[in-house]
Scaffold this active site. Structure first.
Site: not given
Length: 364
Positions: A6, A8-9, A11, A101, A197
């Site tokens: 997964a 997330s974008g 690091v 989440c 988020c």
């Protein structure tokens, strides 16, 4: 193994994917689209799940040479996380949407789909440690105490842990960034996301007012005397000090804090900080990482993602409840939060807080 990462974008998930590639696994990356209309850019370090994050995740996957997909889970995210968040505040409780989440999206929806597609494990960039012994999986705190995320994973069960991997269990965040830089990943210096988020501007009270509307009500002290007014009880949580706008100062001149939110009466109760202290936490819907421990047993309790682990006596008299009796009083504990219980560094289980009390004063 065939592993699904997964991504997330950020690091952390980027380095988690890189470590899986380096270990020789068959790695596929997936980015979760959690909004129908994601913003184009993050606001500083706030929020996540933007178009920018999706592009960052794809660039990392390209750099690592792994397949990459975007899964649209926006409808499920709205129902299981966003709508639940609003409903909990409307009921006068304080939810943790990140924990929700993880439970409903990353370790239910993604895990279900990943296993159905033939993947052996789902990998995330969470800082936590898994150990296996005789087919049983135990969840522990990560080596980097400052980044430990075992609290938000405290609801995972054996079936979920058996199909999970956390490659960052043994490294500090500084090393993760160093590894990303050495690999030439553009996210090496990307700031961490924080706050909620789906509220990237950080204005939770404003978001809830738009979702639930405004309704005038009273702010009262612990004796029931009216000391101010509010435009919506959902804008407040136990332990809050800012934004009270009280018209009547306290007799002793000391600041006052939110002691209780009463949705039925549309009231917010305030009082001195010492009345926030509680030593008895009641939880409902307990979950267990291994087997249920009835107790009473001695352990540690944590009520915030980066909060203090507090010595306690823990009892589960049945499948639906958990009682945590703290050795020393703690403050700012609100219904709706999660309490996660530990045996030293090992996560034992979690529950949703239904009430927090002082043995001397009743409900806090």
């Amino acid at each position: 193994m065939r592993v699904l990462v997964a991504m997330s974008g950020g690091v952390d998930s980027a380095v988690a994917a890189a470590r899986m590639v380096a270990a020789g696994h068959d790695v596929t990356g997936v980015h979760l689209a959690l909004s129908k209309n994601p913003q184009s850019f993050r606001t500083g370090a706030r929020g996540c799940c933007s178009l920018e994050d999706s592009h960052d995740a794809r660039r990392v996957a390209d750099r690592l040479g792994i397949p990459f997909y975007v899964w649209d889970l926006s409808d499920r995210f709205k129902a299981d996380v966003v709508d639940d968040f609003v409903a909990e505040y409307a009921a006068g409780r304080t939810p943790n949407p990140c924990l929700r989440c993880n439970e409903k999206i990353k370790f239910v929806a993604v895990l279900e789909r990943g296993i159905a597609l033939g993947f052996d494990k789902v990998v995330t960039g969470h800082y936590a440690r898994l150990e296996e012994c005789d087919g049983r999986f135990s969840l522990y705190r990560a080596a980097d105490a400052a980044k430990d995320q075992s609290y938000v994973l405290g609801m995972l069960d054996q079936a979920q842990l058996a199909h999970s991997l956390f490659p960052l269990c043994d490294v500090p965040k500084s090393q993760v960034r160093a590894e990303a830089a050495e690999l030439g990943l553009g996210v090496a210096k990307k700031p961490d996301s924080h706050d909620i988020c789906f509220i990237p501007d950080g204005d939770t009270a404003g978001y809830l007012s738009r979702a639930l509307g405004e309704r005038e009500g009273e702010v009262v002290d612990q004796d029931g005397a009216v000391v101010g007014s509010h435009s919506g009880f959902h804008q407040f949580t136990v332990g809050q000090r800012r934004g009270l706008h009280l018209g009547v100062p306290a007799a002793d001149g000391q600041p006052r804090f939110v002691l209780e939110v009463e949705p039925v009466n549309n009231r917010v109760v305030v009082g001195p900080k010492e009345l926030l202290a509680v030593d008895r936490i009641e939880g409902i819907r307990p979950t267990w990482t291994e087997a249920r421990v009835s107790g009473p047993w001695r352990g540690l309790a944590q009520v915030r993602a980066h909060g203090e682990a507090m010595p306690a006596t823990i009892t589960s008299t049945d499948e639906e409840s958990l009682l945590v009796e703290l050795d020393s009083p703690a403050t700012g504990i609100a219904p709706g939060q999660a309490v996660v219980v530990y045996d030293a560094d090992r996560v034992v289980g979690s529950a949703t807080i239904s009430a927090a009390r002082s043995t001397n004063r009743g409900v806090a």
